[in-house]
Design a protein around this motif. Structure first.
Motif, short mmCIF file in Angstrom:
data_model
loop_
_atom_site.label_atom_id
_atom_site.label_comp_id
_atom_site.label_asym_id
_atom_site.label_seq_id
_atom_site.Cartn_x
_atom_site.Cartn_y
_atom_site.Cartn_z
N ASP A 40 66.26 55.78 70.25
CA ASP A 40 66.93 55.40 69.97
C ASP A 40 66.45 56.22 68.16
O ASP A 40 66.97 56.58 67.70
N ALA A 41 65.21 55.74 68.17
CA ALA A 41 64.49 56.22 66.84
C ALA A 41 64.94 57.87 67.09
O ALA A 41 64.97 58.52 65.99
N GLY A 42 64.07 58.68 68.20
CA GLY A 42 64.50 59.56 67.96
C GLY A 42 65.60 59.95 67.90
O GLY A 42 65.68 61.38 66.87
N LEU A 43 66.85 60.00 67.94
CA LEU A 43 67.99 60.88 67.80
C LEU A 43 68.37 59.90 66.15
O LEU A 43 69.04 60.64 65.59
N LYS A 44 67.61 59.35 66.11
CA LYS A 44 68.30 58.66 64.66
C LYS A 44 67.23 59.27 63.50
O LYS A 44 67.95 59.87 62.42
N PRO A 57 74.29 59.43 73.56
CA PRO A 57 74.56 59.25 74.73
C PRO A 57 74.40 57.60 75.03
O PRO A 57 73.54 57.71 75.45
N GLU A 58 75.50 57.64 75.63
CA GLU A 58 75.48 55.54 76.09
C GLU A 58 75.59 56.30 77.71
O GLU A 58 76.77 55.94 78.60
N LEU A 96 69.74 66.64 77.76
CA LEU A 96 70.69 66.74 76.99
C LEU A 96 69.86 67.61 75.47
O LEU A 96 69.46 66.82 75.02
N THR A 97 70.68 68.68 75.29
CA THR A 97 70.16 69.69 74.50
C THR A 97 71.57 69.21 73.42
O THR A 97 72.09 70.25 73.30
N GLN A 98 71.09 69.20 72.06
CA GLN A 98 71.41 69.74 71.39
C GLN A 98 71.37 70.45 69.96
O GLN A 98 70.41 70.26 69.80
N SER A 99 72.59 70.99 69.78
CA SER A 99 71.57 72.27 68.83
C SER A 99 72.62 73.13 68.24
O SER A 99 73.88 72.91 68.17
N ASP A 100 72.69 73.54 67.70
CA ASP A 100 73.59 74.44 65.79
C ASP A 100 73.20 76.05 66.16
O ASP A 100 74.15 76.61 65.87
N GLY A 168 80.26 63.09 75.33
CA GLY A 168 81.88 63.14 75.03
C GLY A 168 82.26 62.07 74.90
O GLY A 168 83.09 62.58 73.53
N ARG A 169 81.84 61.13 74.96
CA ARG A 169 82.25 59.71 74.07
C ARG A 169 81.38 59.27 72.81
O ARG A 169 81.95 58.18 72.38
#
Length: 175
Positions: A40-44, A57-58, A96-100, A168-169
């Motif tokens: 939670d803290a990391g993604l925030k 993601p849940e 899970l990696t998110q990137s621009d 996706g959700r």
């Protein structure tokens, strides 16, 4: 000469035992505890600091978040990336990696070299390109418009599908 080495060997074993750096396990090594990560803290934090939407993601409750990192993706359309990892109930690691960054650059960055797309999947109305092959870790990548999401690790197809569904959700976090 061999007799002179025996006292030296005994001394080495004695010192190793005192320092607790030596252990005899007839059954072999055992798995230690899974490291804990505050997802939670990391993604925030990443949502506030990075210039693209970050999703949380849940995943199932029995998936344990164990790692997180941020990196700079190099290449023609390089950018930043946010990665979180999970240990599944089967003991496999899924990330899970998110990137621009662009899809090609992201795959090259994560895989350590070029990969060829081998298949596609549709999960939760998102097209996922599968990069795989013999003896390599599978990578799934989807373009969410403002962010590319990559799934990798030692998980099986069901675990990748679970994470792709959750991604996706998920709605982007507020910065």
């Amino acid at each position: 000469m061999a007799w002179s080495l025996i006292p030296l060997l005994v001394l080495i074993l004695f010192i190793a035992a005192i320092a607790s750096q030596c252990e005899f396990k007839p059954g072999g090594p055992t798995a230690g505890p899974v490291p804990s990560f505050d997802i939670d803290a990391g993604l925030k934090y990443d949502a506030a600091e990075l210039g693209f939407p970050i999703r949380h993601p849940e995943v199932p409750e029995d998936w344990q978040p164990n790692s997180g990192s941020r990196s700079i993706v190099s290449g023609g359309q390089g950018g930043d990336s946010s990665t979180v990892g999970f240990i599944t109930p089967a003991g496999r690691y899924v990330r899970l990696t998110q990137s621009d960054a662009g899809e090609d650059e992201l795959v090259r960055f994560v895989a350590g070299g070029a990969r060829t797309a081998t298949d596609t999947r549709v999960v939760e109305d998102h097209d996922w390109v599968v990069y795989g092959g013999e003896g390599v870790e599978a990578l799934w990548v989807s373009d969410f418009g403002d962010v590319r999401i990559l799934i990798g690790g030692s998980g099986d197809e069901a675990e990748f599908t679970t994470l792709a569904t959750a991604a996706g959700r998920a709605e982007p976090l507020e910065p």
